[in-house]
Write a protein that holds these residues in place. Structure first.
Motif, PDB file in Angstrom:
ATOM      1  N   LEU A  97       0.864  -1.192  -0.041  1.00 44.92           N
ATOM      2  CA  LEU A  97      -0.205  -0.047  -0.052  1.00 44.92           C
ATOM      3  C   LEU A  97       1.096   1.291  -0.066  1.00 44.92           C
ATOM      4  N   GLU A  98       1.222   2.033  -1.104  1.00 40.93           N
ATOM      5  CA  GLU A  98       1.747   3.024  -1.180  1.00 40.93           C
ATOM      6  C   GLU A  98       0.846   4.410  -1.123  1.00 40.93           C
ATOM      7  N   GLY A  99      -0.371   4.093  -1.802  1.00 41.51           N
ATOM      8  CA  GLY A  99      -1.200   5.367  -1.411  1.00 41.51           C
ATOM      9  C   GLY A  99      -2.845   4.657  -1.587  1.00 41.51           C
ATOM     10  N   THR A 100      -3.674   5.863  -1.228  1.00 37.56           N
ATOM     11  CA  THR A 100      -4.977   5.415  -0.829  1.00 37.56           C
ATOM     12  C   THR A 100      -4.945   4.581   0.543  1.00 37.56           C
ATOM     13  N   TYR A 101      -6.431   4.490   0.916  1.00 37.39           N
ATOM     14  CA  TYR A 101      -6.331   3.646   2.116  1.00 37.39           C
ATOM     15  C   TYR A 101      -7.092   2.338   2.080  1.00 37.39           C
ATOM     16  N   LEU A 102      -7.127   1.708   0.869  1.00 34.46           N
ATOM     17  CA  LEU A 102      -7.551   0.736   0.549  1.00 34.46           C
ATOM     18  C   LEU A 102      -6.670  -0.433   0.257  1.00 34.46           C
ATOM     19  N   ALA A 103      -6.723  -1.654   1.153  1.00 33.36           N
ATOM     20  CA  ALA A 103      -5.753  -2.849   1.197  1.00 33.36           C
ATOM     21  C   ALA A 103      -6.505  -3.713   0.112  1.00 33.36           C
ATOM     22  N   TRP A 104      -5.821  -4.243  -0.893  1.00 30.71           N
ATOM     23  CA  TRP A 104      -5.901  -5.150  -1.909  1.00 30.71           C
ATOM     24  C   TRP A 104      -5.472  -6.507  -1.912  1.00 30.71           C
ATOM     25  N   LEU A 105      -6.059  -7.595  -1.387  1.00 28.26           N
ATOM     26  CA  LEU A 105      -5.788  -8.826  -1.134  1.00 28.26           C
ATOM     27  C   LEU A 105      -6.134  -9.895  -2.113  1.00 28.26           C
ATOM     28  N   ASP A 106      -5.198 -10.839  -2.317  1.00 27.57           N
ATOM     29  CA  ASP A 106      -5.646 -11.964  -3.434  1.00 27.57           C
ATOM     30  C   ASP A 106      -5.725 -13.243  -2.558  1.00 27.57           C
ATOM     31  N   LEU A 107      -6.964 -13.775  -2.424  1.00 25.79           N
ATOM     32  CA  LEU A 107      -7.158 -15.041  -1.776  1.00 25.79           C
ATOM     33  C   LEU A 107      -7.186 -16.130  -2.374  1.00 25.79           C
ATOM     34  N   ARG A 108      -6.951 -16.104  -3.683  1.00 25.89           N
ATOM     35  CA  ARG A 108      -6.900 -17.226  -4.573  1.00 25.89           C
ATOM     36  C   ARG A 108      -6.220 -18.491  -4.451  1.00 25.89           C
ATOM     37  N   ALA A 109      -5.025 -18.316  -3.481  1.00 23.08           N
ATOM     38  CA  ALA A 109      -4.254 -19.514  -3.036  1.00 23.08           C
ATOM     39  C   ALA A 109      -5.165 -20.345  -2.075  1.00 23.08           C
ATOM     40  N   TYR A 110      -6.141 -19.715  -1.650  1.00 26.49           N
ATOM     41  CA  TYR A 110      -6.625 -20.751  -0.359  1.00 26.49           C
ATOM     42  C   TYR A 110      -8.400 -21.082  -1.152  1.00 26.49           C
ATOM     43  N   MET A 111      -8.743 -20.563  -1.929  1.00 35.82           N
ATOM     44  CA  MET A 111     -10.155 -20.922  -2.328  1.00 35.82           C
ATOM     45  C   MET A 111     -10.232 -20.614  -4.045  1.00 35.82           C
ATOM     46  N   ASP A 112     -11.362 -21.336  -4.381  1.00 35.90           N
ATOM     47  CA  ASP A 112     -11.661 -20.989  -5.694  1.00 35.90           C
ATOM     48  C   ASP A 112     -12.376 -19.569  -5.580  1.00 35.90           C
ATOM     49  N   PRO A 113     -11.995 -18.596  -6.678  1.00 36.00           N
ATOM     50  CA  PRO A 113     -12.495 -17.589  -6.841  1.00 36.00           C
ATOM     51  C   PRO A 113     -13.973 -17.459  -6.642  1.00 36.00           C
ATOM     52  N   ASN A 114     -14.709 -18.316  -7.250  1.00 31.51           N
ATOM     53  CA  ASN A 114     -16.075 -18.263  -7.068  1.00 31.51           C
ATOM     54  C   ASN A 114     -16.615 -18.344  -5.712  1.00 31.51           C
ATOM     55  N   ASP A 115     -15.868 -18.828  -4.835  1.00 27.38           N
ATOM     56  CA  ASP A 115     -16.220 -18.978  -3.266  1.00 27.38           C
ATOM     57  C   ASP A 115     -15.985 -17.823  -2.569  1.00 27.38           C
ATOM     58  N   THR A 116     -15.344 -16.977  -2.988  1.00 33.04           N
ATOM     59  CA  THR A 116     -14.881 -15.591  -2.328  1.00 33.04           C
ATOM     60  C   THR A 116     -15.841 -15.029  -1.542  1.00 33.04           C
ATOM     61  N   LYS A 117     -17.082 -14.673  -2.174  1.00 33.53           N
ATOM     62  CA  LYS A 117     -18.080 -14.058  -1.517  1.00 33.53           C
ATOM     63  C   LYS A 117     -18.819 -14.912  -0.483  1.00 33.53           C
ATOM     64  N   VAL A 118     -19.102 -16.124  -0.593  1.00 30.59           N
ATOM     65  CA  VAL A 118     -19.605 -17.084   0.339  1.00 30.59           C
ATOM     66  C   VAL A 118     -18.298 -16.937   1.846  1.00 30.59           C
ATOM     67  N   PHE A 119     -17.246 -16.760   1.508  1.00 28.64           N
ATOM     68  CA  PHE A 119     -16.086 -16.979   2.399  1.00 28.64           C
ATOM     69  C   PHE A 119     -16.174 -15.520   3.279  1.00 28.64           C
ATOM     70  N   ILE A 120     -15.971 -14.504   2.439  1.00 33.85           N
ATOM     71  CA  ILE A 120     -15.794 -13.182   3.227  1.00 33.85           C
ATOM     72  C   ILE A 120     -17.167 -12.676   3.602  1.00 33.85           C
ATOM     73  N   GLN A 121     -18.150 -12.918   3.079  1.00 34.31           N
ATOM     74  CA  GLN A 121     -19.437 -12.410   3.534  1.00 34.31           C
ATOM     75  C   GLN A 121     -20.044 -13.190   4.477  1.00 34.31           C
ATOM     76  N   ASP A 122     -20.397 -14.588   4.115  1.00 34.62           N
ATOM     77  CA  ASP A 122     -21.067 -15.399   5.053  1.00 34.62           C
ATOM     78  C   ASP A 122     -20.195 -15.817   6.262  1.00 34.62           C
ATOM     79  N   LYS A 123     -18.978 -16.342   5.903  1.00 32.08           N
ATOM     80  CA  LYS A 123     -18.264 -16.756   7.080  1.00 32.08           C
ATOM     81  C   LYS A 123     -17.404 -15.813   7.877  1.00 32.08           C
TER      82      LYS A 123
END
Length: 394
Positions: A324-350
Protein backbone atom coordinates in the motif's frame (compact mmCIF):
# COMPACT_ATOMS: atom_id res chain seq x y z
CA UNK A 1 -1.56 13.22 18.62
CA UNK A 2 -0.89 9.48 18.80
CA UNK A 3 -3.17 6.80 17.36
CA UNK A 4 -4.99 6.10 20.62
CA UNK A 5 -5.68 9.80 21.22
CA UNK A 6 -6.83 10.33 17.63
CA UNK A 7 -9.26 7.41 17.77
CA UNK A 8 -10.64 8.46 21.15
CA UNK A 9 -11.30 11.95 19.83
CA UNK A 10 -12.47 11.25 16.28
CA UNK A 11 -13.65 7.64 15.88
CA UNK A 12 -17.44 7.40 15.88
CA UNK A 13 -20.26 4.90 15.44
CA UNK A 14 -22.08 5.76 12.21
CA UNK A 15 -25.03 3.40 12.61
CA UNK A 16 -28.42 5.08 12.50
CA UNK A 17 -27.24 8.19 10.65
CA UNK A 18 -28.46 7.26 7.13
CA UNK A 19 -24.89 6.21 6.44
CA UNK A 20 -24.46 4.44 3.10
CA UNK A 21 -21.53 2.44 4.41
CA UNK A 22 -23.33 1.00 7.45
CA UNK A 23 -27.06 1.63 7.22
CA UNK A 24 -27.43 0.32 3.66
CA UNK A 25 -25.76 -3.04 4.32
CA UNK A 26 -29.04 -4.93 4.21
CA UNK A 27 -29.92 -3.46 0.84
CA UNK A 28 -26.41 -3.73 -0.60
CA UNK A 29 -25.28 -7.07 0.83
CA UNK A 30 -28.44 -8.65 2.25
CA UNK A 31 -27.11 -8.61 5.82
CA UNK A 32 -27.33 -5.58 8.11
CA UNK A 33 -24.91 -7.07 10.68
CA UNK A 34 -21.75 -7.16 8.58
CA UNK A 35 -18.61 -5.21 9.49
CA UNK A 36 -18.53 -2.41 6.90
CA UNK A 37 -15.13 -2.13 5.24
CA UNK A 38 -16.22 -1.33 1.72
CA UNK A 39 -16.95 2.16 0.30
CA UNK A 40 -14.10 4.68 0.59
CA UNK A 41 -15.07 6.89 3.46
CA UNK A 42 -14.16 6.78 7.13
CA UNK A 43 -15.33 6.16 10.68
CA UNK A 44 -13.54 9.35 11.75
CA UNK A 45 -15.09 12.75 12.24
CA UNK A 46 -13.70 15.48 10.07
CA UNK A 47 -11.16 17.82 11.75
CA UNK A 48 -12.46 19.81 14.69
CA UNK A 49 -11.57 23.07 12.94
CA UNK A 50 -13.83 22.06 10.05
CA UNK A 51 -16.74 21.32 12.37
CA UNK A 52 -16.28 24.67 14.12
CA UNK A 53 -16.21 26.54 10.81
CA UNK A 54 -19.44 24.83 9.75
CA UNK A 55 -21.08 25.59 13.11
CA UNK A 56 -20.22 29.25 12.69
CA UNK A 57 -21.77 29.24 9.23
CA UNK A 58 -24.87 27.44 10.52
CA UNK A 59 -25.32 29.93 13.36
CA UNK A 60 -25.57 32.71 10.79
CA UNK A 61 -28.78 31.00 9.73
CA UNK A 62 -28.73 31.83 6.01
CA UNK A 63 -28.00 29.23 3.35
CA UNK A 64 -28.73 31.19 0.22
CA UNK A 65 -26.84 31.51 -3.06
CA UNK A 66 -23.12 31.98 -2.59
CA UNK A 67 -19.95 32.48 -4.61
CA UNK A 68 -16.42 31.20 -4.07
CA UNK A 69 -14.45 33.71 -1.96
CA UNK A 70 -10.81 34.61 -2.56
CA UNK A 71 -9.92 33.02 0.77
CA UNK A 72 -11.12 29.65 -0.55
CA UNK A 73 -9.04 29.88 -3.71
CA UNK A 74 -6.02 30.87 -1.63
CA UNK A 75 -6.49 27.92 0.74
CA UNK A 76 -6.77 25.40 -2.09
CA UNK A 77 -3.96 26.89 -4.18
CA UNK A 78 -1.64 27.03 -1.16
CA UNK A 79 -2.44 23.42 -0.26
CA UNK A 80 -1.55 22.18 -3.73
CA UNK A 81 1.65 24.21 -3.78
CA UNK A 82 2.79 23.28 -0.27
CA UNK A 83 1.76 19.62 -0.33
CA UNK A 84 2.35 18.69 -3.97
CA UNK A 85 4.53 21.43 -5.48
CA UNK A 86 1.69 22.10 -7.93
CA UNK A 87 1.23 25.78 -8.74
CA UNK A 88 -2.32 26.48 -9.90
CA UNK A 89 -3.83 29.69 -11.23
CA UNK A 90 -7.29 30.60 -9.99
CA UNK A 91 -8.54 30.86 -13.59
CA UNK A 92 -7.88 27.15 -14.15
CA UNK A 93 -10.25 25.97 -11.39
CA UNK A 94 -13.82 24.77 -11.89
CA UNK A 95 -16.19 23.02 -9.47
CA UNK A 96 -18.35 19.91 -9.61
CA UNK A 97 -20.39 17.97 -7.10
CA UNK A 98 -18.01 15.03 -7.32
CA UNK A 99 -15.16 13.43 -9.24
CA UNK A 100 -17.42 10.71 -10.64
CA UNK A 101 -19.82 13.33 -11.96
CA UNK A 102 -16.87 15.06 -13.57
CA UNK A 103 -15.75 11.85 -15.29
CA UNK A 104 -19.18 11.51 -16.90
CA UNK A 105 -18.98 15.12 -18.07
CA UNK A 106 -15.49 14.70 -19.53
CA UNK A 107 -16.55 11.65 -21.52
CA UNK A 108 -19.40 13.64 -23.04
CA UNK A 109 -17.49 16.89 -23.48
CA UNK A 110 -14.40 15.46 -25.19
CA UNK A 111 -15.58 12.36 -27.05
CA UNK A 112 -18.43 11.41 -29.38
CA UNK A 113 -20.71 8.35 -29.22
CA UNK A 114 -18.75 5.18 -30.10
CA UNK A 115 -15.38 6.90 -29.57
CA UNK A 116 -12.88 4.82 -27.61
CA UNK A 117 -11.87 5.62 -24.04
CA UNK A 118 -9.06 3.69 -22.33
CA UNK A 119 -8.55 2.79 -18.67
CA UNK A 120 -5.99 0.64 -16.83
CA UNK A 121 -7.50 -2.29 -14.96
CA UNK A 122 -8.17 -3.24 -12.26
CA UNK A 123 -9.53 0.19 -11.47
CA UNK A 124 -12.29 2.02 -9.57
CA UNK A 125 -15.51 0.74 -11.12
CA UNK A 126 -17.16 4.13 -11.93
CA UNK A 127 -14.43 4.50 -14.56
CA UNK A 128 -16.09 1.64 -16.46
CA UNK A 129 -19.55 3.10 -15.94
CA UNK A 130 -18.64 6.61 -17.12
CA UNK A 131 -17.58 5.15 -20.45
CA UNK A 132 -20.26 2.51 -21.00
CA UNK A 133 -23.21 4.55 -19.67
CA UNK A 134 -22.46 7.23 -22.25
CA UNK A 135 -22.29 4.96 -25.28
CA UNK A 136 -18.53 5.06 -25.74
CA UNK A 137 -16.29 2.10 -26.52
CA UNK A 138 -14.48 0.88 -23.42
CA UNK A 139 -10.86 -0.14 -23.99
CA UNK A 140 -8.91 -1.71 -21.15
CA UNK A 141 -5.18 -2.16 -20.64
CA UNK A 142 -4.43 -4.54 -17.81
CA UNK A 143 -1.77 -3.68 -15.26
CA UNK A 144 0.92 -6.33 -14.76
CA UNK A 145 0.51 -8.10 -11.42
CA UNK A 146 3.79 -9.57 -10.14
CA UNK A 147 3.17 -11.19 -6.76
CA UNK A 148 0.83 -8.36 -5.82
CA UNK A 149 2.97 -5.54 -7.18
CA UNK A 150 1.30 -3.71 -10.07
CA UNK A 151 3.15 -2.09 -12.95
CA UNK A 152 2.07 -0.61 -16.27
CA UNK A 153 2.20 -2.57 -19.50
CA UNK A 154 3.30 0.34 -21.69
CA UNK A 155 3.48 -1.71 -24.88
CA UNK A 156 -0.07 -3.00 -24.44
CA UNK A 157 -1.31 0.47 -23.50
CA UNK A 158 0.07 2.05 -26.68
CA UNK A 159 -1.03 -0.87 -28.84
CA UNK A 160 -4.61 -0.53 -27.59
CA UNK A 161 -4.58 3.21 -28.22
CA UNK A 162 -3.44 2.75 -31.82
CA UNK A 163 -5.72 -0.17 -32.68
CA UNK A 164 -8.83 1.46 -31.20
CA UNK A 165 -8.15 5.10 -32.15
CA UNK A 166 -8.54 6.08 -28.49
CA UNK A 167 -9.56 9.68 -27.81
CA UNK A 168 -9.47 9.84 -24.00
CA UNK A 169 -7.50 8.17 -21.20
CA UNK A 170 -8.84 8.23 -17.62
CA UNK A 171 -5.92 7.87 -15.22
CA UNK A 172 -6.11 6.87 -11.55
CA UNK A 173 -3.26 8.43 -9.56
CA UNK A 174 -2.69 7.26 -6.85
CA UNK A 175 -4.20 4.07 -8.14
CA UNK A 176 -7.32 2.48 -6.67
CA UNK A 177 -7.27 -0.47 -5.93
CA UNK A 178 -3.64 -1.33 -6.83
CA UNK A 179 -2.32 1.06 -4.19
CA UNK A 180 0.38 2.43 -6.49
CA UNK A 181 1.82 5.92 -6.27
CA UNK A 182 3.21 6.20 -9.78
CA UNK A 183 6.81 7.29 -10.27
CA UNK A 184 7.74 10.19 -12.50
CA UNK A 185 9.25 7.78 -15.02
CA UNK A 186 6.00 5.78 -15.19
CA UNK A 187 3.87 8.90 -15.53
CA UNK A 188 6.19 10.42 -18.11
CA UNK A 189 6.01 7.30 -20.28
CA UNK A 190 2.20 7.10 -20.13
CA UNK A 191 1.69 10.80 -20.74
CA UNK A 192 4.17 10.83 -23.62
CA UNK A 193 2.30 7.97 -25.29
CA UNK A 194 -0.97 9.89 -24.94
CA UNK A 195 0.52 13.09 -26.31
CA UNK A 196 2.09 11.21 -29.23
CA UNK A 197 -1.29 9.82 -30.26
CA UNK A 198 -3.35 12.92 -29.43
CA UNK A 199 -5.16 11.25 -26.52
CA UNK A 200 -6.54 13.67 -23.94
CA UNK A 201 -5.72 12.67 -20.35
CA UNK A 202 -8.03 13.00 -17.35
CA UNK A 203 -6.04 12.40 -14.17
CA UNK A 204 -8.18 11.48 -11.17
CA UNK A 205 -6.02 12.48 -8.19
CA UNK A 206 -8.64 12.30 -5.46
CA UNK A 207 -6.33 10.18 -3.24
CA UNK A 208 -3.39 12.59 -3.65
CA UNK A 209 -3.05 13.28 0.07
CA UNK A 210 -3.30 9.65 1.24
CA UNK A 211 0.32 8.61 0.80
CA UNK A 212 1.33 5.64 2.94
CA UNK A 213 4.63 4.48 1.39
CA UNK A 214 7.83 6.19 0.32
CA UNK A 215 6.81 7.34 -3.18
CA UNK A 216 5.65 10.96 -3.21
CA UNK A 217 2.53 11.76 -5.20
CA UNK A 218 3.39 13.69 -8.34
CA UNK A 219 0.54 15.59 -10.02
CA UNK A 220 0.36 14.70 -13.70
CA UNK A 221 0.44 18.40 -14.58
CA UNK A 222 3.98 18.87 -13.24
CA UNK A 223 5.55 15.66 -14.60
CA UNK A 224 8.84 16.37 -16.38
CA UNK A 225 8.60 20.07 -15.74
CA UNK A 226 4.96 20.31 -16.78
CA UNK A 227 5.48 19.41 -20.43
CA UNK A 228 2.18 17.48 -20.56
CA UNK A 229 -0.01 20.03 -18.77
CA UNK A 230 -1.56 21.26 -22.02
CA UNK A 231 -2.90 17.78 -22.74
CA UNK A 232 -4.64 16.97 -19.49
CA UNK A 233 -7.33 17.71 -16.98
CA UNK A 234 -6.79 17.11 -13.26
CA UNK A 235 -9.61 16.32 -10.85
CA UNK A 236 -9.22 16.48 -7.07
CA UNK A 237 -11.43 16.75 -4.00
CA UNK A 238 -11.12 17.09 -0.23
CA UNK A 239 -13.54 14.20 0.22
CA UNK A 240 -11.07 11.31 0.69
CA UNK A 241 -8.55 13.43 2.58
CA UNK A 242 -10.93 14.91 5.16
CA UNK A 243 -14.00 12.62 4.95
CA UNK A 244 -16.22 15.24 3.28
CA UNK A 245 -17.82 13.24 0.44
CA UNK A 246 -21.38 14.17 1.43
CA UNK A 247 -20.68 17.88 0.97
CA UNK A 248 -20.38 17.50 -2.82
CA UNK A 249 -17.45 19.76 -3.54
CA UNK A 250 -14.75 18.78 -6.05
CA UNK A 251 -12.24 20.55 -8.27
CA UNK A 252 -11.52 20.44 -11.99
CA UNK A 253 -8.18 21.97 -12.99
CA UNK A 254 -7.56 22.82 -16.66
CA UNK A 255 -4.56 24.95 -17.60
CA UNK A 256 -5.06 24.71 -21.38
CA UNK A 257 -7.30 27.59 -22.42
CA UNK A 258 -8.80 25.81 -25.41
CA UNK A 259 -9.64 22.65 -23.44
CA UNK A 260 -11.03 24.80 -20.63
CA UNK A 261 -13.30 26.66 -23.04
CA UNK A 262 -14.56 23.38 -24.48
CA UNK A 263 -15.26 22.09 -20.98
CA UNK A 264 -17.05 25.31 -20.01
CA UNK A 265 -19.23 25.14 -23.10
CA UNK A 266 -20.30 21.61 -22.27
CA UNK A 267 -20.77 22.34 -18.54
CA UNK A 268 -23.25 25.09 -19.39
CA UNK A 269 -25.54 22.46 -20.90
CA UNK A 270 -25.62 20.23 -17.80
CA UNK A 271 -24.80 22.37 -14.77
CA UNK A 272 -26.70 25.47 -13.76
CA UNK A 273 -26.35 25.01 -10.00
CA UNK A 274 -24.50 27.31 -7.64
CA UNK A 275 -21.69 26.19 -5.34
CA UNK A 276 -22.41 24.30 -2.10
CA UNK A 277 -21.97 26.79 0.73
CA UNK A 278 -21.22 24.12 3.34
CA UNK A 279 -18.81 22.30 1.05
CA UNK A 280 -16.89 25.54 0.51
CA UNK A 281 -16.83 26.33 4.22
CA UNK A 282 -15.61 22.88 5.21
CA UNK A 283 -13.01 22.64 2.45
CA UNK A 284 -11.48 26.04 3.13
CA UNK A 285 -11.12 25.23 6.84
CA UNK A 286 -9.65 21.80 6.08
CA UNK A 287 -7.05 23.08 3.63
CA UNK A 288 -6.15 25.94 5.98
CA UNK A 289 -5.97 24.11 9.30
CA UNK A 290 -6.31 20.37 8.66
CA UNK A 291 -2.68 19.26 8.16
CA UNK A 292 -2.12 18.02 11.73
CA UNK A 293 -5.35 15.98 11.65
CA UNK A 294 -4.30 14.43 8.32
CA UNK A 295 -0.91 13.40 9.67
CA UNK A 296 -2.59 11.60 12.57
CA UNK A 297 -5.05 9.93 10.20
CA UNK A 298 -2.19 8.64 8.04
CA UNK A 299 -0.62 7.12 11.16
CA UNK A 300 -3.87 5.22 11.81
CA UNK A 301 -4.06 3.98 8.21
CA UNK A 302 -0.43 2.79 8.33
CA UNK A 303 -1.09 1.07 11.65
CA UNK A 304 -4.15 -0.71 10.29
CA UNK A 305 -2.43 -1.79 7.08
CA UNK A 306 0.69 -2.99 8.88
CA UNK A 307 -1.51 -4.95 11.27
CA UNK A 308 -3.25 -6.65 8.34
CA UNK A 309 0.05 -7.40 6.66
CA UNK A 310 1.84 -8.69 9.79
CA UNK A 311 -0.92 -10.90 11.08
CA UNK A 312 -1.98 -12.36 7.74
CA UNK A 313 1.61 -13.00 6.70
CA UNK A 314 1.99 -15.02 9.89
CA UNK A 315 -1.33 -16.86 10.01
CA UNK A 316 -2.40 -16.97 6.35
CA UNK A 317 0.85 -16.52 4.42
CA UNK A 318 -0.55 -17.52 1.03
CA UNK A 319 -2.77 -14.44 0.90
CA UNK A 320 -1.03 -11.98 -1.42
CA UNK A 321 -1.19 -8.49 0.06
CA UNK A 322 -0.44 -5.70 -2.40
CA UNK A 323 1.98 -3.08 -0.99
CA UNK A 324 0.00 0.00 0.00
CA UNK A 325 1.82 3.07 -1.31
CA UNK A 326 -1.21 5.32 -1.61
CA UNK A 327 -4.97 5.39 -0.85
CA UNK A 328 -6.37 3.76 2.28
CA UNK A 329 -7.56 0.64 0.48
CA UNK A 330 -5.85 -2.71 1.03
CA UNK A 331 -5.96 -5.15 -1.92
CA UNK A 332 -5.81 -8.86 -1.08
CA UNK A 333 -5.59 -11.90 -3.35
CA UNK A 334 -7.26 -14.92 -1.69
CA UNK A 335 -7.04 -17.31 -4.64
CA UNK A 336 -4.32 -19.51 -3.13
CA UNK A 337 -6.83 -20.56 -0.47
CA UNK A 338 -10.07 -20.90 -2.40
CA UNK A 339 -11.82 -21.08 -5.72
CA UNK A 340 -12.52 -17.47 -6.76
CA UNK A 341 -16.22 -18.36 -7.05
CA UNK A 342 -16.25 -19.09 -3.30
CA UNK A 343 -14.87 -15.70 -2.26
CA UNK A 344 -18.23 -14.09 -1.58
CA UNK A 345 -19.43 -16.93 0.64
CA UNK A 346 -16.13 -16.92 2.51
CA UNK A 347 -15.82 -13.17 3.06
CA UNK A 348 -19.45 -12.24 3.52
CA UNK A 349 -21.12 -15.29 5.04
CA UNK A 350 -18.25 -16.77 7.06
CA UNK A 351 -16.11 -13.73 7.90
CA UNK A 352 -19.08 -11.37 8.26
CA UNK A 353 -17.43 -8.62 6.23
CA UNK A 354 -18.84 -6.13 3.73
CA UNK A 355 -16.04 -5.35 1.28
CA UNK A 356 -15.52 -4.43 -2.36
CA UNK A 357 -15.08 -7.59 -4.44
CA UNK A 358 -12.28 -7.85 -6.98
CA UNK A 359 -14.52 -8.45 -9.98
CA UNK A 360 -16.02 -4.98 -9.47
CA UNK A 361 -12.62 -3.60 -10.55
CA UNK A 362 -11.86 -6.09 -13.32
CA UNK A 363 -13.38 -9.30 -14.57
CA UNK A 364 -9.92 -10.85 -14.10
CA UNK A 365 -9.86 -10.11 -10.37
CA UNK A 366 -12.41 -12.53 -9.00
CA UNK A 367 -10.88 -13.88 -5.80
CA UNK A 368 -9.50 -10.48 -4.76
CA UNK A 369 -10.99 -8.21 -2.10
CA UNK A 370 -10.53 -4.54 -1.20
CA UNK A 371 -10.62 -3.56 2.48
CA UNK A 372 -10.94 -0.01 3.80
CA UNK A 373 -8.14 0.88 6.25
CA UNK A 374 -9.47 4.36 7.15
CA UNK A 375 -11.44 3.03 10.07
CA UNK A 376 -11.29 2.36 13.79
CA UNK A 377 -8.54 -0.24 14.43
CA UNK A 378 -11.07 -2.39 16.32
CA UNK A 379 -12.87 -3.14 13.04
CA UNK A 380 -9.62 -4.10 11.36
CA UNK A 381 -8.81 -6.41 14.27
CA UNK A 382 -12.21 -8.08 13.98
CA UNK A 383 -11.79 -8.46 10.22
CA UNK A 384 -8.36 -10.08 10.57
CA UNK A 385 -9.59 -12.36 13.35
CA UNK A 386 -12.49 -13.53 11.20
CA UNK A 387 -10.33 -14.12 8.12
CA UNK A 388 -7.70 -16.09 10.05
CA UNK A 389 -10.25 -18.15 11.92
CA UNK A 390 -12.16 -19.12 8.80
CA UNK A 391 -9.30 -19.49 6.35
CA UNK A 392 -7.70 -22.09 8.59
CA UNK A 393 -10.90 -24.12 8.43
CA UNK A 394 -10.78 -24.42 4.65
Amino acid sequence: MNIKEFCEKYAINRLGTNCLKWDALDKRYGNKDLIAMWVADMEFKTPEVVIEAMKKRIEHGIFGYSFVPESYYNAFINWEKNEHNYEINKEWIRFTTGVVVALYWFVNAFTKPNDSVIIMTPVYYPFFNAVKDNGRKLVTSGLINTNGIYTIDFENFEKNIIENDVKLYIQCSPHNPAGRVWTEKELDTVLSICKKHNVLVVSDEIHQDIIIGNNKHLPAAIVSGGKYADNLITVTAPSKTFNLAGLLNSHVIISNEEIRAQYDAYAKTVNQTEVNIMGLTATEAAYTHGKEWLESLLDVIRHNYNNVKTRLNEKAPKIVITPLEGTYLAWLDLRAYMDPNDTKVFIQDKCNLAIDFGEWFSEDCKGFVRLNMATDPKYVEQAIDNIIKNINCL
